[in-house]
Design a protein around this motif. Structure first.
Motif, PDB file in Angstrom:
ATOM      1  N   ALA A   1      -7.194   2.930   5.399  1.00  7.80           N
ATOM      2  CA  ALA A   1      -7.190   1.483   5.177  1.00  7.80           C
ATOM      3  C   ALA A   1      -6.496   0.764   6.328  1.00  7.80           C
ATOM      4  CB  ALA A   1      -6.505   1.160   3.850  1.00  7.80           C
TER       5      ALA A   1
ATOM      6  N   ASP B   1     -11.118  -5.181  10.295  1.00 13.52           N
ATOM      7  CA  ASP B   1     -11.379  -6.409   9.540  1.00 13.52           C
ATOM      8  C   ASP B   1     -10.711  -7.603  10.188  1.00 13.52           C
ATOM      9  OD1 ASP B   1     -12.972  -5.364   7.562  1.00 13.52           O
ATOM     10  OD2 ASP B   1     -11.314  -4.955   6.184  1.00 13.52           O
ATOM     11  N   ARG B   2      -9.493  -7.395  10.653  1.00 12.11           N
ATOM     12  CA  ARG B   2      -8.759  -8.495  11.277  1.00 12.11           C
ATOM     13  C   ARG B   2      -9.505  -9.005  12.515  1.00 12.11           C
ATOM     14  NH1 ARG B   2      -3.346  -9.418  10.455  1.00 12.11           N
ATOM     15  NH2 ARG B   2      -3.077  -9.750  12.686  1.00 12.11           N
TER      16      ARG B   2
ATOM     17  N   PRO C   1      -0.541  -8.051  14.208  1.00  6.92           N
ATOM     18  CA  PRO C   1       0.114  -9.355  14.286  1.00  6.92           C
ATOM     19  C   PRO C   1       0.922  -9.450  15.573  1.00  6.92           C
ATOM     20  CG  PRO C   1       0.547  -8.290  12.169  1.00  6.92           C
ATOM     21  CD  PRO C   1      -0.118  -7.275  13.048  1.00  6.92           C
TER      22      PRO C   1
ATOM     23  N   ASP D   1      -8.278  -2.170   8.110  1.00  6.93           N
ATOM     24  CA  ASP D   1      -7.661  -3.499   8.194  1.00  6.93           C
ATOM     25  C   ASP D   1      -7.713  -4.032   9.612  1.00  6.93           C
ATOM     26  OD1 ASP D   1      -6.995  -4.161   5.653  1.00  6.93           O
ATOM     27  OD2 ASP D   1      -4.879  -3.598   5.781  1.00  6.93           O
TER      28      ASP D   1
ATOM     29  N   HIS E   1     -12.443 -11.058  11.745  1.00 10.06           N
ATOM     30  CA  HIS E   1     -12.144 -12.383  11.219  1.00 10.06           C
ATOM     31  C   HIS E   1     -11.331 -13.226  12.202  1.00 10.06           C
ATOM     32  CE1 HIS E   1     -13.367 -10.382   7.512  1.00 10.06           C
ATOM     33  NE2 HIS E   1     -13.752 -11.580   7.152  1.00 10.06           N
ATOM     34  N   GLY E   2     -11.404 -12.850  13.467  1.00 10.24           N
ATOM     35  CA  GLY E   2     -10.799 -13.700  14.492  1.00 10.24           C
ATOM     36  C   GLY E   2      -9.293 -13.572  14.607  1.00 10.24           C
ATOM     37  N   LEU E   3      -8.733 -12.482  14.095  1.00 12.50           N
ATOM     38  CA  LEU E   3      -7.302 -12.248  14.249  1.00 12.50           C
ATOM     39  C   LEU E   3      -7.118 -11.105  15.240  1.00 12.50           C
ATOM     40  CD1 LEU E   3      -6.347 -12.233  10.460  1.00 12.50           C
ATOM     41  CD2 LEU E   3      -5.480 -13.872  12.102  1.00 12.50           C
TER      42      LEU E   3
ATOM     43  N   TYR F   1     -12.102 -11.965  -3.596  1.00  8.62           N
ATOM     44  CA  TYR F   1     -13.206 -11.395  -2.824  1.00  8.62           C
ATOM     45  C   TYR F   1     -14.318 -12.398  -2.535  1.00  8.62           C
ATOM     46  CZ  TYR F   1     -11.041  -6.882  -3.285  1.00  8.62           C
ATOM     47  OH  TYR F   1     -10.164  -5.840  -3.180  1.00  8.62           O
TER      48      TYR F   1
ATOM     49  N   TRP G   1     -13.950   1.688   4.625  1.00  4.57           N
ATOM     50  CA  TRP G   1     -13.708   1.255   3.248  1.00  4.57           C
ATOM     51  C   TRP G   1     -14.462   2.130   2.263  1.00  4.57           C
ATOM     52  CZ3 TRP G   1      -9.572  -0.862   1.983  1.00  4.57           C
ATOM     53  CH2 TRP G   1      -8.976  -1.860   2.753  1.00  4.57           C
TER      54      TRP G   1
ATOM     55  N   MET H   1     -14.840 -23.804   3.543  1.00  5.82           N
ATOM     56  CA  MET H   1     -15.448 -22.480   3.720  1.00  5.82           C
ATOM     57  C   MET H   1     -15.551 -21.780   2.378  1.00  5.82           C
ATOM     58  SD  MET H   1     -14.635 -19.803   6.718  1.00  5.82           S
ATOM     59  CE  MET H   1     -14.949 -21.070   7.891  1.00  5.82           C
ATOM     60  N   SER H   2     -16.688 -21.164   2.092  1.00  2.00           N
ATOM     61  CA  SER H   2     -16.797 -20.590   0.754  1.00  2.00           C
ATOM     62  C   SER H   2     -16.526 -19.086   0.760  1.00  2.00           C
ATOM     63  CB  SER H   2     -18.145 -20.918   0.125  1.00  2.00           C
ATOM     64  OG  SER H   2     -19.194 -20.360   0.875  1.00  2.00           O
ATOM     65  N   ASP H   3     -17.577 -18.267   0.703  1.00  4.40           N
ATOM     66  CA  ASP H   3     -17.350 -16.827   0.563  1.00  4.40           C
ATOM     67  C   ASP H   3     -16.611 -16.250   1.764  1.00  4.40           C
ATOM     68  OD1 ASP H   3     -18.751 -17.248  -1.632  1.00  4.40           O
ATOM     69  OD2 ASP H   3     -20.201 -15.637  -1.324  1.00  4.40           O
ATOM     70  N   VAL H   4     -15.889 -15.160   1.486  1.00  4.45           N
ATOM     71  CA  VAL H   4     -15.267 -14.438   2.568  1.00  4.45           C
ATOM     72  C   VAL H   4     -16.395 -13.826   3.388  1.00  4.45           C
ATOM     73  CG1 VAL H   4     -13.773 -12.512   3.164  1.00  4.45           C
ATOM     74  CG2 VAL H   4     -13.262 -13.898   1.152  1.00  4.45           C
ATOM     75  N   PRO H   5     -16.469 -14.137   4.683  1.00  7.56           N
ATOM     76  CA  PRO H   5     -17.595 -13.640   5.474  1.00  7.56           C
ATOM     77  C   PRO H   5     -17.625 -12.114   5.482  1.00  7.56           C
ATOM     78  CG  PRO H   5     -16.287 -15.230   6.705  1.00  7.56           C
ATOM     79  CD  PRO H   5     -15.555 -14.931   5.462  1.00  7.56           C
TER      80      PRO H   5
ATOM     81  N   GLY I   1     -11.614 -17.173   5.427  1.00  3.87           N
ATOM     82  CA  GLY I   1     -11.825 -15.727   5.392  1.00  3.87           C
ATOM     83  C   GLY I   1     -10.665 -14.942   5.967  1.00  3.87           C
ATOM     84  N   GLN I   2     -10.150 -15.402   7.117  1.00  2.00           N
ATOM     85  CA  GLN I   2      -9.115 -14.592   7.781  1.00  2.00           C
ATOM     86  C   GLN I   2      -7.785 -14.612   7.035  1.00  2.00           C
ATOM     87  OE1 GLN I   2      -6.782 -17.104  10.897  1.00  2.00           O
ATOM     88  NE2 GLN I   2      -8.690 -16.467  11.854  1.00  2.00           N
TER      89      GLN I   2
ATOM     90  N   ARG J   1     -16.005 -16.566  -3.572  1.00  2.48           N
ATOM     91  CA  ARG J   1     -15.866 -17.817  -4.302  1.00  2.48           C
ATOM     92  C   ARG J   1     -17.178 -18.170  -5.006  1.00  2.48           C
ATOM     93  NH1 ARG J   1     -15.524 -23.431  -4.155  1.00  2.48           N
ATOM     94  NH2 ARG J   1     -13.555 -24.248  -4.957  1.00  2.48           N
TER      95      ARG J   1
ATOM     96  N   ALA K   1       2.430 -10.187   8.162  1.00  2.00           N
ATOM     97  CA  ALA K   1       3.661 -10.739   8.703  1.00  2.00           C
ATOM     98  C   ALA K   1       3.568 -10.754  10.225  1.00  2.00           C
ATOM     99  CB  ALA K   1       4.847  -9.897   8.257  1.00  2.00           C
ATOM    100  N   GLY K   2       3.919 -11.869  10.859  1.00  2.00           N
ATOM    101  CA  GLY K   2       3.835 -11.966  12.305  1.00  2.00           C
ATOM    102  C   GLY K   2       2.639 -12.777  12.761  1.00  2.00           C
ATOM    103  N   ASP K   3       1.671 -13.004  11.858  1.00  2.00           N
ATOM    104  CA  ASP K   3       0.549 -13.875  12.232  1.00  2.00           C
ATOM    105  C   ASP K   3       0.994 -15.331  12.140  1.00  2.00           C
ATOM    106  OD1 ASP K   3      -1.460 -12.064  12.807  1.00  2.00           O
ATOM    107  OD2 ASP K   3      -1.977 -11.788  10.711  1.00  2.00           O
TER     108      ASP K   3
ATOM    109  N   ASP L   1     -12.320 -25.405  -1.093  1.00  2.00           N
ATOM    110  CA  ASP L   1     -11.531 -24.187  -0.943  1.00  2.00           C
ATOM    111  C   ASP L   1     -10.546 -24.370   0.215  1.00  2.00           C
ATOM    112  OD1 ASP L   1     -10.563 -21.666  -0.815  1.00  2.00           O
ATOM    113  OD2 ASP L   1     -12.473 -20.679  -0.402  1.00  2.00           O
TER     114      ASP L   1
ATOM    115  N   TYR M   1      -6.590 -11.428   5.392  1.00  2.00           N
ATOM    116  CA  TYR M   1      -6.209 -10.276   6.215  1.00  2.00           C
ATOM    117  C   TYR M   1      -4.900 -10.510   6.959  1.00  2.00           C
ATOM    118  CZ  TYR M   1     -11.014  -9.119   5.249  1.00  2.00           C
ATOM    119  OH  TYR M   1     -12.179  -8.843   4.597  1.00  2.00           O
TER     120      TYR M   1
ATOM    121  N   ARG N   1       0.832  -1.209   0.000  1.00  5.14           N
ATOM    122  CA  ARG N   1       0.000   0.000   0.000  1.00  5.14           C
ATOM    123  C   ARG N   1       0.859   1.248   0.000  1.00  5.14           C
ATOM    124  NH1 ARG N   1      -4.499  -1.973   3.485  1.00  5.14           N
ATOM    125  NH2 ARG N   1      -5.845  -3.000   1.966  1.00  5.14           N
TER     126      ARG N   1
END
Lengths: 547, 100
Positions: free
Chosen positions: B71, B78-79, B88, B75, B82-84, A439, B16, B1-5, A523-524, A441, A530-532, A519, A527, A295
């Motif tokens: 962004a 979003d993280r 990091p 991000d 999605h459980g992150l 984005y 966004w 798992m299909s689509d990005v939730p 999802g995660q 599937r 680095a570091g995850d 697949d 996102y 970015r």
């Protein structure tokens, strides 16, 4: 062998070429890894490049020597749409900003090295991954060949070469330059072009800035340049009015007439969308250390666009300076030779030739990675170790480069240029599988496959049907948009067909409950940074050798 | 798992949306040729057509910088969605330093 070569210019040129050669081999020790025997190391430079290195590497990757030769050539030749390279390189960065961080994340989580790796993981379809890989290799080969064309042009203007009729002897200097390139790419992998890119871009920036500030002053300023060019084009158009009316010659213009606005915009958009489908761009992006490097570079790389725009205008400067060459591609090197003192002309020539070596190296590495990951490992040796993969890629990179060399030397140059035109059309057909896949599937894998096939076939057919004053087929990148008289870029027309087919067939296949495959990604993954967990492993490839 | 939730939450969605609003001109303006297809006014001897496209590069960059900052926050949201963890946790990611 060498008669009318300027000794000073040639001496400087050779000196800089030698510096780069030493750097290329020394690069193997730069940011040294425990072992080079994996694609993460050889093919992606250890996946650890930060913002600064990535700026040089990706910049060297996108703004190639051929661009630096071909874009001013189109302006010199009076092509109204030639300047589209500038909007193209503006539009591309917001696109990079939005979707490439997702590709970075999912690729680092799963150890993907190529775009086709991602397609395989996401859609569980070896057929789809294979065609994405083949399209990438097919589109990259002529691109490498064109880098050679760029080098050849500079060598010709310098007067280096022999008069022999034998194609091999005639182009011996080019051949030597390429053997050297092949050797250090083989030993250092992506580290070589990354290190050389520093030298290349520093030289290019100096040369272009000197050229745009010094030469216009010598010949009367930009006012004078633009009015001289306007007069020259107007007199060409009135002298050739009959031929233009009969369609045997193209009128010259400094800006696109109303009828070509869509052509200009669609070339810019189509090229921008295609750019980051090219395997070498993906290689550059995946070699970065973290998501934010990409970015940040989306905000920093436009500096090169500025440079490219200035360079393009040197095509006009050459006209105003009275440069007369048969082959428009020689206009800028010729301008340098006439306006600069010999030593600086030597620097300028070296800058362009080194500018060809960097992208040629990255492209051959990218094509080699596709071969190894998506053909060799997918179909030939399914249990390949990291070391075997690296060994395959190294050899493949040699083959790809020599293929491109033979291509340019033994076949015709125009064949390479035609193929490059087709390459842009083809590579865009992989966009639905890659970008939409980042984005959602929702798309069905076989629908994507069918869309790809339609886009490839129709795009090739459309390009085949374009005649120009010089050739009957592959005469240019524009066709009338179906049902209209408006000229647009072929790649976009084929892409729209591709997309329509893919969407319609997705509905059909879903209704038929055709198997979708599994697949690998979650999802995660899109996102992760680095570091995850999981991403760390990829950064230490030497510990993750498969049995 | 299909689509990005799509459970990224309102704060990330709004961020966004702003990013898109910022970046849209950088894509649309360069493609809108009739907007800048003219000789005048000239600037330093350059016809409008040319200098405006150079100006667009600067405009695009000045839109990308705030988009980058937005962004970053998006991000992070979003993280979490999605459980992150928002950032990091590993040792590798040390800003500015060499990775190994």
């Amino acid at each position: 062998m060498i008669d009318d070569v300027n000794g000073v210019a040639f001496g400087i040129f050779i000196f800089l070429f030698l510096v780069v050669t030493v750097l290329g081999f020394a690069a193997a020790r730069w940011r040294r890894a425990k072992s080079m025997a994996s694609l993460d190391e050889w093919g992606l430079g250890g996946r650890g490049f930060g913002t600064f290195i990535a700026w040089f590497l990706i910049g060297g990757d996108i703004y190639t020597a051929y661009t630096f030769i071909a874009v001013p050539a189109t302006l010199y030749a009076g092509s109204a749409v030639g300047f589209f390279a500038v909007p193209y390189t503006i539009v591309v960065y917001p696109l990079i900003f939005l979707f490439l961080p997702r590709l970075w994340s999912v690729s680092h989580r799963h150890g993907y090295v190529t775009p086709a790796d991602f397609v395989q993981g996401r859609y569980d379809s070896r057929a789809l991954a294979l065609v994405v890989a083949l399209t990438g290799i097919l589109a990259t080969m002529p691109y490498i060949a064109l880098q050679l064309v760029g080098m050849q042009v500079v060598l010709e203007v310098m007067g280096v070469g022999t008069d022999s009729d034998n194609w091999f002897v005639k182009d011996l200097p080019l051949f030597i330059a390429f053997v050297v390139l092949a050797a250090y790419t083989y030993s250092s992998g992506l580290r070589a072009p990354a290190l050389i890119a520093f030298v290349k871009d520093t030289l290019i920036y100096i040369v272009i800035l000197v050229a745009v500030f010094y030469i216009p002053g010598q010949i009367g300023g930009w006012d004078h340049i633009f009015s001289t060019v306007g007069d020259s084009f107007a007199s060409f158009n009135s002298e050739n009015a009959d031929a233009i009316a009969a369609g045997e010659a193209a009128p010259k213009a400094t800006m696109p007439p109303e009828a070509l606005h869509w052509a200009y915009g669609s070339l810019a958009l189509g090229s921008a969308l295609a750019l980051f489908m090219y395997p070498h761009s993906v290689t550059g992006v995946l070699s970065t250390r973290s998501r934010s490097v990409i970015r940040r570079n989306a905000a920093l790389l436009p500096a090169y666009s500025f440079l490219l725009g200035l360079l393009a205008l040197l095509g006009f400067v050459a006209i105003a300076a009275g440069v007369k060459v048969e082959n428009p591609q020689q206009s800028v090197p010729q301008l340098f030779e006439e306006q600069f003192s010999p030593w600086f002309a030597g620097v300028a020539f070296a800058a362009i030739v080194i500018g060809a070596l960097v992208p040629a190296a990255i492209m051959s590495i990218a094509a080699a990675n596709l071969w190894t990951r998506n053909i060799y490992r997918a179909f030939i040796n399914r249990n390949a170790t990291h070391a075997q993969e690296a060994a395959q890629s190294k050899v493949a990179s040699l083959l790809v480069k020599f293929g491109a060399l033979i291509f340019v030397l033994a076949l015709s140059k125009s064949f390479a240029i035609n193929l490059q035109l087709l390459g842009g059309v083809w590579i865009l057909q992989t966009l639905p599988a890659i970008v939409i896949g980042l984005y959602t599937r929702w798309m069905h894998r076989w629908a994507l496959f069918a869309g790809w096939a339609v886009g490839m076939a129709w795009g090739t057919w459309l390009a085949y049907g374009v005649a120009s004053p010089a050739q009957d087929h592959f005469g240019g990148p524009l066709v009338n948009f179906p049902g209209t008289e408006t000229k647009v870029y072929i790649a976009l027309v084929a892409f729209l067909a591709n997309l329509v087919v893919a969407i319609v067939l997705t509905f059909v296949f879903r209704a038929m409950h055709l198997a979708e495959g599994v697949d690998q990604t979650r999802g995660q993954d899109y996102y992760a940074d680095a570091g995850d967990p999981g991403v760390e492993d990829e950064l230490e490839p030497t510990e993750a050798v498969r049995p | 798992m299909s689509d990005v939730p799509d459970g990224a939450g309102p704060s990330s969605t709004r961020r966004w949306a702003l990013v898109y609003v910022l970046l849209t001109p950088a894509v649309v303006l360069p493609l809108w040729v009739s907007l800048y297809d003219r000789e005048d006014p000239t600037f330093l001897g350059f016809p409008f057509y040319y200098w405006f496209q150079f100006a667009l590069i600067v405009i695009a960059v000045s839109l990308t910088v705030p988009a980058y900052l937005l962004a970053k926050g998006a991000d992070r949201a979003d993280r979490q969605a999605h459980g992150l963890p928002p950032e990091p946790t590993g040792q590798q990611m040390q800003e500015g330093g060499e990775p190994r």
